[in-house]
Each structure stands twice: as structure tokens, then as C-alpha cells.
Scaffold this motif. Structure first.
Motif, short mmCIF file in Angstrom:
data_model
loop_
_atom_site.label_atom_id
_atom_site.label_comp_id
_atom_site.label_asym_id
_atom_site.label_seq_id
_atom_site.Cartn_x
_atom_site.Cartn_y
_atom_site.Cartn_z
N TYR A 1 39.99 34.16 47.05
CA TYR A 1 40.85 35.13 47.72
C TYR A 1 40.54 36.56 47.27
O TYR A 1 40.64 37.50 48.05
CB TYR A 1 42.33 34.81 47.51
N SER A 2 40.12 36.71 46.04
CA SER A 2 39.72 38.02 45.55
C SER A 2 38.47 38.50 46.31
O SER A 2 38.38 39.66 46.71
CB SER A 2 39.45 37.97 44.06
N SER B 1 39.30 39.64 49.79
CA SER B 1 39.89 40.98 49.86
C SER B 1 38.81 42.05 49.88
O SER B 1 39.02 43.15 50.39
CB SER B 1 40.85 41.22 48.70
#
Length: 98
Positions: free
Chosen positions: A35-36, A39
Motif C-alpha cells: 500500500y505504501s 501511494s
């Protein structure tokens, strides 16, 4: 179809009070890392950069590494050279590849 695949032990919440509620769990380290990285799809490579996001730059560089069969040491050196050519507030690409 999902119920058939996961089996009868899973309870789905349809908004009824008598059904069990889903409990949010913390993401495991791999999911957090994923998820990082996602982003970074929206984050510009440096402030003011309109052509590349961190994710687009990393994906293009990895594509070149694979296409031309660059060794890891050659690729790291190439990233270091590129880093020195970019503005000082750019994201260090090497941290996303390691």
C-alpha cells in the motif's frame, strides 16, 4: 461464488444486527509495504515534477534493467548517477527498489 470458495465457516456482514461484525486487523508487513508503494503512484518524483511519479520512474528503470539484462551493481550505479542529476528534493529511487 466467494462463499463457495471460502467455505461455510466465513460469515458475511450484510448490515443485520444479528450477524457478526467484521473486525479490522492491522495489515501484515507485506501488505503495508504494498500500500505504501501504491501511494507512490500519485506522488511526484520531486516537487514540481509533472512528467513522472515515483512509481512510474521506478517501473521504467526496472524495465530497462530487465530488458538489457543489467547486473545489480551496474543498475545501482546507474541510479546513483541519475540521483546526482536530479534536484535535491527528489525521492531517492534506490530505496524503492531494494
Amino acid at each position: 461464488m466467494v462463499r463457495d470458495d471460502v467455505g461455510p465457516k466465513v460469515t458475511f456482514n450484510h448490515g443485520y444486527e444479528n450477524e457478526s461484525r467484521f473486525v479490522e486487523e492491522d495489515l501484515n508487513p507485506n501488505a503495508s509495504s504494498f500500500y505504501s508503494l501504491l501511494s507512490n503512484a500519485k506522488e511526484p518524483l520531486w516537487s514540481g515534477c509533472t512528467k513522472h511519479t515515483t512509481l512510474s520512474a521506478v517501473s521504467q528503470l526496472l524495465n530497462v534493467k530487465l530488458k538489457y539484462n543489467l547486473s545489480e551493481s551496474c543498475f545501482v550505479r546507474l541510479l546513483e548517477i541519475i540521483k546526482n542529476m536530479l534536484p535535491s528534493d527528489e525521492i531517492y529511487l534506490l530505496t524503492f527498489i531494494e
